[in-house]
Design an enzyme around this catalytic site. Structure first.
Site, PDB file in Angstrom:
ATOM      1  N   PHE A  13       0.322  -1.353  -0.054  1.00  0.00           N
ATOM      2  CA  PHE A  13       0.222  -0.452  -0.053  1.00  0.00           C
ATOM      3  C   PHE A  13       0.460   1.451  -0.209  1.00  0.00           C
ATOM      4  O   PHE A  13       0.620   2.277  -0.616  1.00  0.00           O
ATOM      5  CB  PHE A  13      -1.261   0.253   1.417  1.00  0.00           C
ATOM      6  CG  PHE A  13      -1.585   1.276   1.265  1.00  0.00           C
ATOM      7  CD1 PHE A  13      -2.432   2.186   0.806  1.00  0.00           C
ATOM      8  CD2 PHE A  13      -1.602   2.118   2.647  1.00  0.00           C
ATOM      9  CE1 PHE A  13      -3.471   3.421   1.090  1.00  0.00           C
ATOM     10  CE2 PHE A  13      -1.528   3.308   3.242  1.00  0.00           C
ATOM     11  CZ  PHE A  13      -2.823   3.660   2.034  1.00  0.00           C
ATOM     12  N   TYR A 134       4.085  -6.807  17.810  1.00  0.00           N
ATOM     13  CA  TYR A 134       4.129  -5.659  16.458  1.00  0.00           C
ATOM     14  C   TYR A 134       5.133  -4.483  17.127  1.00  0.00           C
ATOM     15  O   TYR A 134       6.144  -4.257  16.715  1.00  0.00           O
ATOM     16  CB  TYR A 134       3.422  -5.628  15.784  1.00  0.00           C
ATOM     17  CG  TYR A 134       3.157  -3.998  14.721  1.00  0.00           C
ATOM     18  CD1 TYR A 134       4.207  -4.426  13.304  1.00  0.00           C
ATOM     19  CD2 TYR A 134       2.761  -2.345  15.245  1.00  0.00           C
ATOM     20  CE1 TYR A 134       4.305  -3.543  12.876  1.00  0.00           C
ATOM     21  CE2 TYR A 134       3.848  -1.408  14.737  1.00  0.00           C
ATOM     22  CZ  TYR A 134       4.265  -1.891  13.456  1.00  0.00           C
ATOM     23  OH  TYR A 134       4.164  -1.232  12.029  1.00  0.00           O
TER      24      TYR A 134
END
Length: 298
Positions: A13, A134
């Site tokens: 993206f 993360y």
């Protein structure tokens, strides 16, 4: 000859938007990713030999490292560390092994490393307090990169939340916008009492472009807009844009235990380094996405 940029995650993206911005600036863009687009090569980020060979062929003037497992709720914790930490070190090793001397290596970290910060807006000197794998992996990546500051001209960017048309629908904003664009009557969400600093992807890639060609090295900089938006604000704005409402149901399976409640940063350092960047507001961001999703549906 035009300057060359090597981008990891080029077909993702962010990579696609960055590619367009860099090419519009007259730069040649190459990289690795998952698509078969022109200039995109397939390569495991941890394959140092293959990375070295590709970088040797490209001879880039700049390197941008975007490739990462970026979805916080990804179900394989080991992948966060294999890709985000070890993959980053593999890239740095490959750059040196390829015997190229890039003017700048820009590495994308994440504002998630701040966790539930006590200070708002968050400046770059706020102590990290990662709340998930993360964020931990991105902080570990940063620590490794700092050991390379003396070997390569590097800059670490910490983007806060950003969005735009084409972002994966497991991210909050495109999920909400697409539900409204499709005329859905119900949307299932997780934690509702959270707010985020949300920028348009065009703002992010312009910041990356300016940082890449600028003079700053061995620095860490937030990429953010400087204010946060709640889920209620996003839903309310989408109701106004679309002209209809959606019933919200909380899905226990989407509720995160260690949730960061409020996350927004200070863009002061970014502005000192690259100047003011035009920043679309929430309504403009959502309207643009809604119009594109609606056009796509028809």
């Amino acid at each position: 000859m035009a300057k060359r940029v090597f981008v990891t995650g080029l077909s993702g993206f962010t990579g696609r938007y960055l590619r367009d911005a860099l090419m519009a600036d007259g730069l040649e863009v190459y990289g690795i990713g998952q698509s078969a687009d022109e200039g995109v090569r397939h390569c495991d980020l941890n394959d140092v030999a293959s990375l070295t060979r590709i970088i040797s062929e490209v001879r880039p003037d700049y390197v941008v490292h975007l490739a990462a497992i970026a979805y916080v709720a990804h179900d394989d914790p080991l992948e966060f560390y294999r890709v985000n930490v070890l993959g980053t070190e593999a890239l740095l090793k490959a750059i040196l092994a390829a015997n190229v001397t890039p003017t700048k290596v820009l590495l994308a970290s994440s504002a998630n490393i701040y966790g539930n910060a006590n200070q708002l807006p968050i400046t770059e000197d706020v102590p990290p307090a990662p709340a998930n794998h993360y964020a931990n992996s991105k902080l570990a990546m940063e620590m490794i990169c700092r050991n390379w500051f003396g070997k390569l001209p590097m800059l670490i960017a910490r983007p806060f939340n950003y969005t735009g048309f084409g972002q994966a629908e497991n991210f909050l904003v495109p999920k909400i916008v697409k539900h409204f664009a499709s005329g859905a009557s119900v949307i299932r969400l997780g934690n509702l009492d959270v707010s985020r600093d949300i920028s348009d992807v065009s703002y992010l890639v312009e910041a990356y472009r300016r940082l890449l060609v600028g003079d700053a090295v061995s620095e860490t900089v937030n990429i953010c807009g400087g204010r946060d938006y709640s889920i209620a604000q996003i839903l309310g704005t989408m109701k106004e844009i679309s002209g209809h409402n959606i019933q919200v149901e909380v899905d226990p399976g989407l509720v995160r235990g260690a949730e960061v409640v409020r996350l927004y940063g200070s863009p002061a350092k970014l502005r000192r380094l690259v100047g003011d960047i035009p920043a679309p507001g929430l309504r403009e961001i959502l309207t643009h996405m809604y119009d594109q999703y609606t056009a796509q549906a028809h």
